[in-house]
Every structure is written in C-alpha cells, then in structure tokens.
Design an enzyme around this catalytic site. Structure first.
Site, mmCIF file in Angstrom:
data_model
loop_
_atom_site.group_PDB
_atom_site.id
_atom_site.type_symbol
_atom_site.label_atom_id
_atom_site.label_comp_id
_atom_site.label_asym_id
_atom_site.label_seq_id
_atom_site.Cartn_x
_atom_site.Cartn_y
_atom_site.Cartn_z
ATOM 1 N N LYS A 16 36.884 38.081 33.014
ATOM 2 C CA LYS A 16 35.886 36.792 33.463
ATOM 3 C C LYS A 16 35.217 36.980 34.759
ATOM 4 C CE LYS A 16 36.001 33.363 35.886
ATOM 5 N NZ LYS A 16 34.870 33.043 36.251
ATOM 6 N N GLU A 56 43.365 40.566 45.433
ATOM 7 C CA GLU A 56 42.757 41.084 46.777
ATOM 8 C C GLU A 56 41.832 39.699 47.211
ATOM 9 O OE1 GLU A 56 42.986 43.532 48.489
ATOM 10 O OE2 GLU A 56 44.058 44.653 46.909
ATOM 11 N N GLU A 79 37.804 33.152 57.460
ATOM 12 C CA GLU A 79 36.809 34.071 56.972
ATOM 13 C C GLU A 79 35.507 33.215 56.474
ATOM 14 O OE1 GLU A 79 37.096 35.761 52.815
ATOM 15 O OE2 GLU A 79 36.732 37.632 53.662
#
Ligand code: TXE
Length: 481
Positions: free
Chosen positions: A173, A248, A380
């Site tokens: 996906k 990750e 982030e």
C-alpha cells in the site's frame, strides 16, 4: 499527460478510477495521474491472493527469485530517466535527485538478487552425542508493505525486494500522493516474472487499506515507514493481530559542528543535510549544534550558501530545492516557522516564492538563537528548515544532541579523531556520520534508528533478513550408523 492508476491483485490489474488526483507540487495545474481508493474488501482480496501464492513462492529456487529481482533492476536502470521524471513530477524532488533515487532502486534490487542466492544456514554439533542441529531460514509468509511519499520508489524497493528475496508474498500500500512511482515499480516486478499473487498493489488510504493490513490474521508481518503518530498506531495494531512489525518513523537529527571543524566541509554537509530533498527526509540534519568558537563564521557561511540555493520547479535542472510536497505539508512547515519566531528564534528565509508555475515553493529557512527546549528542536518539521543551537563545548554539544525522543541519525563535523570516535560511541542514534550530512545512506548496509525513531529490526543490507525471514532449528538424530 494524465495516467490512470490501477491496483494489481492476483496478477490482474483492476479497474481505473479517478478517486484521488496525483497533483504535481511544482505545477498545481498538472495532474500527473488519477488513482483509485480501494475499499476494505479489495484489500482483503489482495491479502487472500498473497496468502494463496505464498507457499509456492516460498518453495521457489533462489535462482528464480534472484532472476526476477535482477530483471527488474535492469529495466529500472534502462528507464532511469523516464522514471526519474515521473518521480520528480509527482513528488517534487529536483530531477537530479529523483533520477538518482531511481538508480538507487536498481541497486537495491541487484543487491537483494544476490542476497536471494546467499540464503544459507548453520550446522551445529549438539550437546547430545550423535545429534546435530540445523539452523535454517524460512519465509515469514505474507508481508504488508506501507510506505510514505518522500522516497516513493526507493523505500518501497528496500522493503519489497528483501521480502521477495526471502520468499515472502507481498501486499503493498503506497502513499496516496505518490501512486505513479509505486505502480511503475510493481509493473516492472510483475513483468519480470513473478507468479500471480506474489506481489499485490492496493492504492488507497491508510485508514482503510493500511488498517486492513495491520488488522488481518492472514498478514504475518508489516513493514512501515512514515510519521511517528501513525507508526505507533501501526505497531500497536499489528502487535494486537500477532504480526511481526517493523516501523521506521521520524527523526530530529543533530549535526554537531566543533570549533576545529573544516568550515567549508561543515557548511556543505549542513546545507545538503538540511535542505536537499526540500528537507523532506527522515534523516535530515535539522538541529545544527555549533560550538561558540566557530558559531558566527559558520552561521554567516551557511546563510550565504542557503540563500544561493535556487528554489523552483523540480524539472528545471537549475533547481536545488524543489517544492514542498503538498499544501498540508506547506502549512505544517509555515506553522513551525511561526512557532519558532514566537518562542524567540530568529528566522532567516522561509518565505513563499513565486515561479512561472503555481507550486508549493518555500525558500529554505534557518532559525538562529534557539534553545533545546523550543518546539523547533523537539518536533520533526519535515521541510527545508534547520535550527542552530549555540553550545559552549563538545560535552554540551553531545548532551544536546542526545536530548531528543528520536534517535535515527547523528552527525559531527570535526578534525579530531578522538572527538569523532567518542561521538560515534555516545550518540544515541542508529546511524552516525562523521564529516558528512546526516542524510544520504548507502543501499547495502543496515538502516534504522534507536529510541522513538524505529521499532523492530534494521532494514537494508544483509540485516534485512532478521525481519523478512524466520529461523527454524531442527535436531537430527541419525540413529544407528
Ligand atoms: O505520513 P503518514 P504522510 C511525516 C511528516 C509528514 C507527515 C505526514 O511530518 O508531514 O509524516 O506524511 C499510511 N494504518 N513523515 O501522510 O500519515 C499512509 O497511507 C496503516 C515522516 O506521508 O505516516 C501512508 O501510506 N497505515 C516520515 C503511510 O502510512 C496508515 C516519512 C505513511 O503515512 C494509517 C513521511 C493507518 N492508520 C512522512 N494511516 C519519515 N520520517 O520518514 C496512514 N497510513
């Protein structure tokens, strides 16, 4: 030209649909393609196809698997320019970087073709007389692959290639905003000789197709790259389903610049690490931690270098910094810059830029005078934004570098071997760079982080086998000989 994307299930391409437009971030009037948005039933069909295809693929010879990966690698290499242009159009990465990413996908496939041929085991004498112990590796079964938009061909390749090399079937996906590169990769692998059902592609949303994968008892493992929030949910959902899971997630990567650093090298490493790929890399150098003796010279040179970086259309060869991927990401970048200013940072750059086409153009930004507790140094951003933290000395630099919930990559610029070695041991990160940007990694060595950045075993290189294969221990008593 507008492409119409389709899902691939059990070796058959599905119907085209115009549910999700794939818009060029360098030119909002350019619709690169139209993708379907699959429902949960379609995802279940793909999972069932993979389940059915997995045993035979798991029994295929290493040469069969290696040949598919090698063939796909050759086609990608031969079409590198065309695929690089597609990637640059749909993601906004400057053409040189986009073409290099396609080349990386070809290298990854070639590396894992070799790995398929290197699968071996161990024969260990038992502690019991006459008995021996065989340790062998087997496929995990069906692997769900969920990927983000920022490396739309390299990340899917570094997950799908090892999955196939170790004999697993895959349901893939991709991110909704980069369906074109994903489909090109799947088409190439499919035509390279994969049996029906071994590799399935399902275009759709994370909340429908992604969750169908993490919630399915017929999926044995899920490998994910993306944001921290989604990644944690993926890990929880996959674990609840009894799946093996690898995630990750983000980074807030420190780059330490010491007084004894080579100034030009440090400026180049930071400019590259912070602003290439529009800063949209999990390994981006986002916190520049600079000791007092070099701080002012470094800031002056980096500001000059940053201002000289041409922002523009990804297909313009003069462009160094391409557009931000979409409006949501642009708003996120601008919000972080506003917050940085409100919290006392001095923001240089970070302005909206007009070009001949309508695009999400943002000039690179450097935030000066920041402290470790500011939002800009905690979260982030995922844009062309770096912040500078002035510190007294190496000890303070190391403490600030480790003062984060993340631990993906950490860098240091210094001419002292002692400082470099000490930093390499003490930096709380999965990857350490000495006199090099925190981003930009090789394709044949382990990739991954510590702390909140990663969950599960490393990706890439030979270490990928820890996730994509499972170990069997067989005791053999030969009886009377
Ligand atoms: O990531 P998401 P997106 C960060 C970056 C960016 C933000 C959003 O800050 O602004 O994430 O980007 C699928 N179950 N990073 O939207 O949402 C989703 O469809 C299962 C950092 O790309 O995490 C997509 O395929 N899957 C990062 C993939 O997960 C789900 C790289 C990633 O989507 C799901 C990219 C669910 N519930 C973005 N919800 C990095 N640091 O490398 C979504 N998905």
């Amino acid at each position: 030209m507008t492409d119409r994307y389709r899902s691939l299930i059990d070796g058959r391409w599905g119907a085209a649909s115009d549910a999700v437009p794939n818009v060029n971030p360098s030119d909002l009037d350019d619709v690169v393609g139209l993708a379907p948005s699959a429902d949960a039933a379609t995802a279940q069909e793909a999972i069932a196809a993979a389940r059915a295809a997995a045993p035979a693929w798991g029994d295929s010879t290493p040469e069969t698997r290696a040949t598919v990966l090698e063939t796909a690698s050759s086609e990608i290499r031969a079409r590198q320019g065309e695929l690089g242009t597609l990637l640059a159009r749909e993601e906004g990465k400057p053409i040189a970087e986009a073409t290099a990413e396609v080349g990386r996908a070809a290298h990854l496939l070639r590396f894992f073709a070799g790995e398929a041929l290197r699968i071996g085991g161990e024969l260990i004498p038992s502690v019991r007389p006459g008995m021996s112990v065989e340790v062998t590796r087997e496929p995990v079964g069906v692997v769900g692959v969920i990927t983000p938009w920022n490396f739309p061909i390299a990340i899917p390749t570094w997950k799908i290639a090892p999955a196939l090399a170790w004999g697993n079937a895959v349901v893939f996906k991709p991110a909704e905003s980069t369906p074109g590169s994903a489909e090109a990769l799947v088409d190439i692998l499919h035509r390279a000789g994969l049996p029906a059902g071994v590799l399935n592609l399902v275009h759709g949303s994370g909340s429908v197709v992604g969750q169908a994968l993490t919630g399915s008892p017929d999926v044995d493992a899920v490998t994910f790259t993306g944001s921290v929030g989604v990644g944690r949910g993926v890990v929880a959902s996959a674990a609840a389903s009894g799946q093996r899971v690898q995630a990750e997630m983000g980074g807030k990567n420190p780059m330490v610049v010491l007084d004894d650093a080579d100034l030009e090298l440090a400026v180049e490493a930071c400019a590259n690490g912070a602003y290439f790929s529009t800063g949209q890399r999990c390994t981006a150098s986002s916190r520049l931690i600079v000791t007092a003796g070099i701080h002012d010279r470094f800031v002056e040179r980096l500001t000059e270098r940053m201002r000289g970086m041409r922002v523009g259309h990804a297909l313009d060869p003069a462009t160094v910094v391409g557009p931000v991927v979409d409006e949501r990401q642009l708003e996120q970048d601008l919000r972080y810059l506003r917050t940085a200013a409100e919290e006392g940072g001095d923001v240089i750059g970070g302005e909206l830029v007009e070009r001949a086409t309508r695009g999400h153009f943002l000039s690179p930004a450097l935030v000066l005078g920041t402290t470790p507790g500011m939002t800009i140094n905690r979260e982030e951003v995922f844009g062309p934004v770096a912040s500078v933290i002035r510190v007294a000395d190496y000890d303070e630099a190391l403490a600030v570098a480790n003062d984060t919930e993340f631990g993906l990559s950490a860098g240091i610029c210094t001419t002292s071997l002692a400082a470099a070695k000490h930093f390499s041991r003490r930096a709380q990160a999965g990857m350490v760079m000495v006199n090099a940007p925190t981003a930009g990694v090789d394709y044949h060595v382990p990739f991954g982080g510590s702390k909140g950045s990663s969950y599960g075993p490393r990706e890439q290189g030979s270490y990928a086998r820890e996730f994509f294969s499972t170990v069997k221990t067989t005791y053999v008593n030969p009886g009377r000989v």
